[in-house]
Write a protein that holds these residues in place. Structure first.
Motif, mmCIF file in Angstrom:
data_model
loop_
_atom_site.group_PDB
_atom_site.id
_atom_site.type_symbol
_atom_site.label_atom_id
_atom_site.label_comp_id
_atom_site.label_asym_id
_atom_site.label_seq_id
_atom_site.Cartn_x
_atom_site.Cartn_y
_atom_site.Cartn_z
ATOM 1 N N ASP A 9 -5.170 22.714 -6.431
ATOM 2 C CA ASP A 9 -4.914 23.439 -5.194
ATOM 3 C C ASP A 9 -3.557 24.131 -5.182
ATOM 4 O OD1 ASP A 9 -7.398 22.722 -4.279
ATOM 5 O OD2 ASP A 9 -6.686 20.971 -3.172
ATOM 6 N N GLY A 51 -5.119 32.045 -7.266
ATOM 7 C CA GLY A 51 -6.474 32.328 -6.790
ATOM 8 C C GLY A 51 -7.447 32.573 -7.935
ATOM 9 N N VAL A 90 -7.979 36.006 -1.934
ATOM 10 C CA VAL A 90 -8.187 34.622 -2.343
ATOM 11 C C VAL A 90 -6.807 33.986 -2.510
ATOM 12 C CG1 VAL A 90 -9.227 33.050 -4.013
ATOM 13 C CG2 VAL A 90 -10.310 35.265 -3.533
ATOM 14 N N GLY A 97 -4.748 28.246 -4.751
ATOM 15 C CA GLY A 97 -5.507 27.010 -4.655
ATOM 16 C C GLY A 97 -6.938 27.167 -4.198
ATOM 17 N N HIS A 98 -7.410 28.408 -4.051
ATOM 18 C CA HIS A 98 -8.772 28.641 -3.573
ATOM 19 C C HIS A 98 -9.597 29.366 -4.634
ATOM 20 C CE1 HIS A 98 -6.772 27.647 0.171
ATOM 21 N NE2 HIS A 98 -7.969 27.447 0.702
ATOM 22 N N ILE A 115 -13.608 31.459 -5.148
ATOM 23 C CA ILE A 115 -14.947 31.886 -4.748
ATOM 24 C C ILE A 115 -15.792 31.910 -6.008
ATOM 25 C CG2 ILE A 115 -16.384 33.652 -3.672
ATOM 26 C CD1 ILE A 115 -13.907 34.656 -2.198
ATOM 27 N N GLU A 159 -15.898 35.963 1.391
ATOM 28 C CA GLU A 159 -14.836 35.025 1.757
ATOM 29 C C GLU A 159 -15.391 33.768 2.409
ATOM 30 O OE1 GLU A 159 -11.541 36.622 3.885
ATOM 31 O OE2 GLU A 159 -11.045 38.091 2.326
ATOM 32 N N MET A 170 -15.524 30.735 0.163
ATOM 33 C CA MET A 170 -14.302 30.256 -0.459
ATOM 34 C C MET A 170 -14.148 28.755 -0.265
ATOM 35 S SD MET A 170 -10.382 31.701 -0.030
ATOM 36 C CE MET A 170 -11.069 33.142 0.715
ATOM 37 N N LEU A 171 -13.671 28.095 -1.340
ATOM 38 C CA LEU A 171 -13.457 26.651 -1.319
ATOM 39 C C LEU A 171 -12.115 26.331 -1.976
ATOM 40 C CD1 LEU A 171 -16.986 25.519 -2.542
ATOM 41 C CD2 LEU A 171 -16.044 25.100 -0.253
ATOM 42 N N PRO A 172 -11.553 25.154 -1.670
ATOM 43 C CA PRO A 172 -10.398 24.700 -2.457
ATOM 44 C C PRO A 172 -10.814 24.473 -3.905
ATOM 45 C CG PRO A 172 -10.670 23.386 -0.467
ATOM 46 C CD PRO A 172 -11.920 24.201 -0.605
ATOM 47 N N GLN A 173 -9.926 24.764 -4.828
ATOM 48 C CA GLN A 173 -10.270 24.555 -6.230
ATOM 49 C C GLN A 173 -10.507 23.085 -6.552
ATOM 50 O OE1 GLN A 173 -8.056 26.783 -9.196
ATOM 51 N NE2 GLN A 173 -7.539 28.369 -7.701
ATOM 52 N N HIS A 180 -12.365 21.225 -5.013
ATOM 53 C CA HIS A 180 -13.802 20.975 -4.810
ATOM 54 C C HIS A 180 -14.518 20.892 -6.153
ATOM 55 C CE1 HIS A 180 -17.761 21.280 -2.835
ATOM 56 N NE2 HIS A 180 -18.081 22.095 -3.818
#
Length: 204
Positions: free
Chosen positions: A160, A164, A177, A180-181, A183, A191, A194-197, A199
């Motif tokens: 995180d 991007g 992005v 820490g995010h 797609i 958008e 989009m999730l936190p990395q 995840h």
């Protein structure tokens, strides 16, 4: 076998590229693995310790520039073209394997790429795009007028805190992005997806 450098250089110059000897002078301090398949125009500038694999093309039209910092790796199939706006690239990025394209090829286009990024498996970048430090594009993705936020590289232990990320395949247009995010998509990138990395890469 005798090599007719005059004919080779004439063909290169006919398409706006430097003769081999001038290109190699420009690239002093860098590693060019195959000068014959490397095409560079005037308007391109380099730092040092960049590595150019066979089949790299960097072409800046009159009135535009392409600049690279230090220690970038440009794998085969890397194409950077500036016809309407500048392309600026920082340090220690990886372009390819699997190809990479960046084109500032329409009015208002400008592409800025930071440092410590990875752009693999044939992404294409267009428009007014900013790829910040540590950003990644992983896959056959068309990226048009997007901003990927600064962060750590892919080696940063906390996902995180990485730059991007876009991964998958399809088209990403007019997206932001942040650090820490990510797609991840197959088709169109939104958008809302989009999730936190973390995840995808939970911290151990």
């Amino acid at each position: 076998m005798n090599i007719d450098f005059e004919k080779i250089d004439a063909a290169r110059q006919a398409r706006g590229f430097l003769p081999i000897s001038q290109m190699m002078t420009m690239l002093e301090g860098n590693l060019v693995l195959d000068p014959f398949s490397t095409l560079i125009s005037s308007g391109v500038s380099f730092g040092k310790d960049n590595v150019l694999y066979p089949g790299v093309t960097l072409q800046a039209s009159a009135g535009t520039t392409i600049s690279l910092g230090d220690a970038n790796i440009l794998y085969s199939g890397t194409l950077v073209s500036s016809t309407h706006g500048d392309v600026a690239i920082g340090d220690r990025n990886q372009f390819g394997e699997g190809g990479f394209t960046a084109k500032a090829n329409r009015p208002g286009a400008e592409i800025r790429i930071g440092s410590h990024g990875r752009f693999l498996n044939n992404p294409s970048v267009f428009g007014e795009t900013v790829l910040g430090d540590g950003t990644q594009i992983l896959g056959n993705i068309t990226v048009d007028t997007c901003t990927l936020g600064d962060g750590g590289s892919h080696a940063e232990p906390d996902p995180d805190l990485r730059g991007g990320l876009l991964k998958g395949q399809g088209t990403a247009r007019n997206l932001i992005v942040p650090m820490g995010h990510v797609i991840a998509a197959q088709g169109s990138f939104f958008e809302d997806d989009m999730l936190p990395q973390s995840h995808f890469h939970p911290q151990k």
